[in-house]
Design a protein around this motif. Structure first.
Motif, PDB file in Angstrom:
ATOM      1  N   ARG A 178      38.863  36.823  37.907  1.00  0.00           N
ATOM      2  CA  ARG A 178      39.311  36.974  39.265  1.00  0.00           C
ATOM      3  C   ARG A 178      39.520  35.466  39.954  1.00  0.00           C
ATOM      4  O   ARG A 178      40.075  35.427  40.848  1.00  0.00           O
ATOM      5  CB  ARG A 178      38.110  37.615  39.861  1.00  0.00           C
ATOM      6  CG  ARG A 178      38.465  39.004  40.125  1.00  0.00           C
ATOM      7  CD  ARG A 178      37.707  39.775  41.090  1.00  0.00           C
ATOM      8  NE  ARG A 178      38.002  39.536  42.419  1.00  0.00           N
ATOM      9  CZ  ARG A 178      37.194  39.921  43.473  1.00  0.00           C
ATOM     10  NH1 ARG A 178      36.107  40.363  43.285  1.00  0.00           N
ATOM     11  NH2 ARG A 178      37.485  39.722  44.869  1.00  0.00           N
ATOM     12  N   GLN A 179      38.714  34.765  39.688  1.00  0.00           N
ATOM     13  CA  GLN A 179      38.779  33.292  40.419  1.00  0.00           C
ATOM     14  C   GLN A 179      40.077  32.798  40.311  1.00  0.00           C
ATOM     15  O   GLN A 179      40.502  32.042  41.181  1.00  0.00           O
ATOM     16  CB  GLN A 179      37.534  32.447  39.837  1.00  0.00           C
ATOM     17  CG  GLN A 179      36.175  33.051  40.200  1.00  0.00           C
ATOM     18  CD  GLN A 179      35.144  32.343  39.332  1.00  0.00           C
ATOM     19  OE1 GLN A 179      35.206  31.761  38.372  1.00  0.00           O
ATOM     20  NE2 GLN A 179      34.126  32.297  39.766  1.00  0.00           N
ATOM     21  N   LEU A 180      40.707  32.660  38.894  1.00  0.00           N
ATOM     22  CA  LEU A 180      41.957  31.941  38.745  1.00  0.00           C
ATOM     23  C   LEU A 180      43.048  32.887  39.616  1.00  0.00           C
ATOM     24  O   LEU A 180      44.006  32.227  40.282  1.00  0.00           O
ATOM     25  CB  LEU A 180      42.257  31.879  37.335  1.00  0.00           C
ATOM     26  CG  LEU A 180      41.236  30.859  36.873  1.00  0.00           C
ATOM     27  CD1 LEU A 180      41.750  30.809  35.217  1.00  0.00           C
ATOM     28  CD2 LEU A 180      41.420  29.761  37.365  1.00  0.00           C
ATOM     29  N   MET A 181      43.467  34.041  39.199  1.00  0.00           N
ATOM     30  CA  MET A 181      44.511  34.817  39.667  1.00  0.00           C
ATOM     31  C   MET A 181      46.059  34.055  39.207  1.00  0.00           C
ATOM     32  O   MET A 181      45.941  33.347  38.642  1.00  0.00           O
ATOM     33  CB  MET A 181      44.447  35.374  40.936  1.00  0.00           C
ATOM     34  CG  MET A 181      43.190  35.820  41.603  1.00  0.00           C
ATOM     35  SD  MET A 181      42.938  37.668  40.826  1.00  0.00           S
ATOM     36  CE  MET A 181      43.986  38.306  41.873  1.00  0.00           C
ATOM     37  N   SER A 192      47.330  30.293  39.573  1.00  0.00           N
ATOM     38  CA  SER A 192      46.559  29.424  38.477  1.00  0.00           C
ATOM     39  C   SER A 192      47.089  29.593  37.317  1.00  0.00           C
ATOM     40  O   SER A 192      47.401  28.777  36.503  1.00  0.00           O
ATOM     41  CB  SER A 192      45.042  29.108  38.911  1.00  0.00           C
ATOM     42  OG  SER A 192      44.868  28.662  40.196  1.00  0.00           O
ATOM     43  N   GLU A 193      46.866  30.899  37.139  1.00  0.00           N
ATOM     44  CA  GLU A 193      47.291  31.329  35.712  1.00  0.00           C
ATOM     45  C   GLU A 193      48.737  31.136  35.344  1.00  0.00           C
ATOM     46  O   GLU A 193      48.890  30.478  33.984  1.00  0.00           O
ATOM     47  CB  GLU A 193      47.068  32.923  35.371  1.00  0.00           C
ATOM     48  CG  GLU A 193      45.794  33.317  35.884  1.00  0.00           C
ATOM     49  CD  GLU A 193      45.033  33.294  34.489  1.00  0.00           C
ATOM     50  OE1 GLU A 193      45.316  32.630  33.366  1.00  0.00           O
ATOM     51  OE2 GLU A 193      43.914  33.919  34.141  1.00  0.00           O
ATOM     52  N   GLY A 250      36.993  33.974  45.040  1.00  0.00           N
ATOM     53  CA  GLY A 250      38.563  33.840  45.150  1.00  0.00           C
ATOM     54  C   GLY A 250      38.861  34.081  46.415  1.00  0.00           C
ATOM     55  O   GLY A 250      40.032  34.873  46.367  1.00  0.00           O
ATOM     56  N   ARG A 284      45.242  35.159  47.088  1.00  0.00           N
ATOM     57  CA  ARG A 284      44.234  35.584  46.229  1.00  0.00           C
ATOM     58  C   ARG A 284      43.900  34.590  45.169  1.00  0.00           C
ATOM     59  O   ARG A 284      44.589  34.059  44.428  1.00  0.00           O
ATOM     60  CB  ARG A 284      44.615  36.847  45.575  1.00  0.00           C
ATOM     61  CG  ARG A 284      44.896  37.598  46.890  1.00  0.00           C
ATOM     62  CD  ARG A 284      45.240  39.337  46.098  1.00  0.00           C
ATOM     63  NE  ARG A 284      45.725  40.126  47.187  1.00  0.00           N
ATOM     64  CZ  ARG A 284      46.791  40.967  47.303  1.00  0.00           C
ATOM     65  NH1 ARG A 284      47.037  41.351  45.919  1.00  0.00           N
ATOM     66  NH2 ARG A 284      47.056  41.614  48.196  1.00  0.00           N
ATOM     67  N   GLY A 285      42.625  34.700  44.884  1.00  0.00           N
ATOM     68  CA  GLY A 285      42.268  33.648  43.705  1.00  0.00           C
ATOM     69  C   GLY A 285      41.649  32.533  44.515  1.00  0.00           C
ATOM     70  O   GLY A 285      41.648  32.203  45.612  1.00  0.00           O
ATOM     71  N   THR A 286      40.902  31.513  43.827  1.00  0.00           N
ATOM     72  CA  THR A 286      40.309  30.499  44.329  1.00  0.00           C
ATOM     73  C   THR A 286      41.309  29.332  44.734  1.00  0.00           C
ATOM     74  O   THR A 286      42.606  29.587  44.259  1.00  0.00           O
ATOM     75  CB  THR A 286      39.138  29.682  43.145  1.00  0.00           C
ATOM     76  OG1 THR A 286      38.922  28.524  43.737  1.00  0.00           O
ATOM     77  CG2 THR A 286      40.125  29.254  41.986  1.00  0.00           C
ATOM     78  N   GLY A 344      42.425  26.564  41.058  1.00  0.00           N
ATOM     79  CA  GLY A 344      41.793  27.081  39.865  1.00  0.00           C
ATOM     80  C   GLY A 344      42.105  26.140  38.556  1.00  0.00           C
ATOM     81  O   GLY A 344      41.563  26.342  37.650  1.00  0.00           O
TER      82      GLY A 344
END
Ligand SMILES: Cc1cc2nc3c(=O)[nH]c(=O)nc-3n(C[C@H](O)[C@H](O)[C@H](O)COP(=O)(O)OP(=O)(O)OC[C@H]3O[C@@H](n4cnc5c(N)ncnc54)[C@H](O)[C@@H]3O)c2cc1C
Ligand code: SF4
Lengths: 511, 133
Positions: free
Chosen positions: A148-151, A154-155, A180, A305-307, A310
């Protein structure tokens, strides 16, 4: 008489006079790390911070609120040269750690080798810095971002890097419980980020130290070649109509020494105002300026959404730049997307489908920071042509990565290049102008102004870690770093500050 | 709203007008933001904002070849003027536009209507507290 373990905010009336073993100026990455080291060694410490103390529940949500309540001088400090580059820092208890992304990267060994050539190898050996950083990572709860932190924001960068066989990694951050929310720039209202106002500054108080906030230091008092304290005047952080902005005078006597950590834009001007004379003062000012490449995707990315940050890649470190994902609040995204008028408004409607990635350059340019007429920092600095070339290369790489990740188009934000480019138009980036005024740079990683080194003509701080010519005066923030790092600086600054503070205590024990 | 404030607000609305489905800068929100800037922001920021508004108003000659204040331009020319200033060869004009976009963006990006239309949660009010002891 002020009891130990006190926080004193804005004061009016009679002058406030205090005494401590050590005075630490500034409570950001360097200052708070040094202060905690000193109190743990049993010394009495007074931390004097220019900005107010805000807790997570006080942090703003909007960018306007962040400018007003957290950012130094509302973000109006610019590096002036051929171009005008905004310098982003915070002014509050916790300093820039309150608004940063809490990315933790160890000091590259190659950087420590460069420092060794400047006569700093004995103090900042790989072993010493490594041990300190390992301890810091445990203490600050450094964790690798995931799930969830990446979303997607960043993914997608990580996927694109993998598809090209390039190095890429989820970031290590001192934000263990990050949910995030993408709000790092406005301060973490979740309290997930281990900014120094949440860890070391409270520890200073718990261990009997004193913290003055809303208290910009005007001068370091130097008597017979020794730093013996600091003085200044309280400033109200949010005066209402009819309320006075300037408060009582304060002075803090330092029995043993003064440690400066007023940042790369604050420490040198403070020394200048205090009468320290050195040809090197204010010089060697450097930065790792960066700019962004926005990709617009066929599906929603929702970078909010997300950090905030990330993922990153060090694949191009040898070429002088690094890549990172970075989400911007909508207000700032509006300033970054190119153009104005109806076409621009339509481009902004695609915000939910945008991903923004940045290239940060390990710039070679050097500048100067001086005290202006009213004591304020004035920074003269501009990225060189070679630095701009690096940025251009970095933005080109990012554009390709966006297309690898499935973007429909990219928004380069470079003057002289079309506002939108498709996958077949990337040649335009290779021939983009090399005038640094054509890029939307931002400076957030700053170094120098009071650098350490063995050459007295080029350094303010000697290898024995004293400001040359003044006993009991040390610099423990980004200002003392003699080179850029090519990586995020907080971890290095904290380790350096702790090493210097521990040495100061040791030296005193020996004496 | 005083006359100068009305000009500031109209300039911001021209810089960031409505898109196909998203509202542009809302004059009321923008006026409130300008008032907060007037009361709270440092002189340097206020001066830069006003100078940028003034530049926007006086420079249609160099962007669309019309020797008149920007707010007298037809809607179409005003839009061309805003776009022209954003990509003008003069760094000063581009920087002035950046300032205008920063202010317009702050008004637009915090507007609950805009945020909702983009599927983002509206902001709650900024708390503005600090530790007094
Ligand atoms: C948006 C942003 C994101 C960043 N993200 C990261 C990241 O993810 N990882 C990373 O490693 N680095 C990051 N950085 C950089 C990092 O935060 C800084 O390099 C670091 O905080 C600098 O530490 P410092 O102690 O030198 O200064 P600061 O942390 O800026 O602290 C200086 C303090 O001194 C105070 N001060 C100044 N003048 C005076 C005075 N006269 N009297 C009293 N107090 C004074 C200031 O108010 C401030 O609180 C980021 C920076 C920014 C702006
Ligand atoms: S992304 Fe949000 S929750 Fe995570 S550290 Fe930043 S502000 Fe806190």
């Amino acid at each position: 008489m002020i009891a130990p373990g006190t926080h004193l905010a804005f004061q009016t009336g009679a002058p406030v006079e205090l005494e401590a073993d050590y005075v630490v100026v500034g409570s950001g990455a360097g200052g708070a790390a040094a202060a905690a080291t000193l109190v743990r060694a049993g010394r009495s410490v007074c931390v004097v911070e220019r900005g107010p103390w805000r807790d997570p529940q006080h942090y703003p949500l909007s960018v306007y609120g962040a400018m007003r309540d957290l950012w130094s001088d509302w973000g109006t400090l610019f590096a002036r040269g051929r171009s005008m580059i905004p310098i982003l820092q915070a002014s509050c208890v916790g300093g820039t750690t309150v608004i940063n992304s809490a990315i933790v990267v160890r000091t590259p060994p190659a950087v420590l080798a460069e420092w060794a050539e400047l006569g700093l190898g004995e103090v900042f050996s790989e072993a010493a810095v490594g041990a300190e950083q390992e301890a810091l990572e445990r203490e600050l709860g450094v964790t690798r971002m995931h799930g969830r932190q990446l979303m997607e924001h960043s993914e997608a960068l990580l996927r694109a890097l993998r598809s090209r066989g390039l190095e890429g990694h989820a970031l290590d951050r001192s934000a263990r419980d990050c949910i995030g929310s993408g709000q790092c720039l406005q301060g973490c209202r979740e309290g997930a980020k281990t900014s120094t106002n949440l860890c070391w500054v409270p520890e200073v108080i718990t261990r009997g130290g004193t913290v003055l906030s809303c208290a910009p230091v005007g001068r370091v008092t130097i008597e017979r070649g020794r730093a013996v304290g600091v003085s200044g005047r309280f400033v109200h952080p949010a005066p209402r109509r009819g309320e006075r902005r300037r408060g009582a005078r304060f002075s803090v006597r330092a029995r043993r020494g003064v440690l400066l950590a007023a940042s790369a834009t604050g420490s040198a001007p403070l020394l200048e105002r205090s009468g320290v004379r050195s040809a090197a003062l204010g010089r060697g000012w450097r930065g790792q300026p960066g700019a962004a490449m926005i990709g617009v995707y066929p599906h929603e990315v929702r970078m909010e959404r997300g950090t905030t940050q990330g993922a990153a890649s060090l694949a191009y470190r040898s070429e002088g730049f690094k890549l990172e994902s970075l989400s911007l609040p909508l207000e700032l995204l509006a300033a970054r997307v190119g153009g104005a008028g109806h076409r621009y408004a339509r481009a902004l409607e695609e915000a939910p489908r945008m991903a923004m990635w940045v290239a940060a350059v390990r710039a070679q340019a050097q500048g100067v920071v001086r005290a202006g007429r009213f004591g304020q920092p004035v920074v003269r600095y501009a990225p060189s042509r070679a630095d701009t070339e690096r940025l251009r290369a970095g933005l080109g790489r990012l554009a390709r990565l966006h297309f690898d990740a499935g973007a429909e188009k990219v928004l380069p934000g470079i003057h002289g290049v079309a506002p939108e480019l498709g996958p077949d138009e990337l040649g335009a980036l290779e021939s983009a102008p090399l005038d640094n005024r054509c890029y939307t740079w931002v400076l957030s990683h700053l170094f120098g102004g009071c650098v350490m080194g063995k050459d007295p003509r080029r350094s303010v701080v000697a290898p024995d870690l004293h400001v040359r010519g003044v006993r009991g005066l040390h610099v423990v923030d980004a200002a003392c770093l003699p080179t850029t790092l090519g990586v995020n600086p907080q971890h290095t600054i904290m380790a350096v500050a702790r090493i210097i503070a521990a040495r100061v205590v040791n030296e005193e024990n020996v004496a | 709203m005083g006359w100068w404030r009305r000009i500031c607000v109209r300039v911001m609305c021209a810089v960031l007008p409505a898109g196909k489905e998203t509202p542009g800068v809302d004059p009321q929100c923008c006026d409130e933001l300008c008032e907060r800037i007037r009361r709270e922001a440092p002189l340097l920021l206020r001066m830069t904002m006003h100078a940028s508004v003034a530049l926007f108003v006086v420079c249609p000659l160099v962007t669309v070849g019309r020797p008149c204040p920007a707010l007298w331009l037809s809607a179409e020319n005003l839009d061309r003027h805003a776009a022209g200033m954003a990509r003008h060869p003069s760094y000063l004009l581009r920087q002035a536009m950046m300032m205008l976009k920063t202010v317009a963006g702050m008004s637009w990006g915090t507007d609950p209507g805009v945020r909702r239309s983009l599927g983002m949660e509206p902001y709650a009010a900024d708390p503005r507290g600090w530790r007094r002891s």
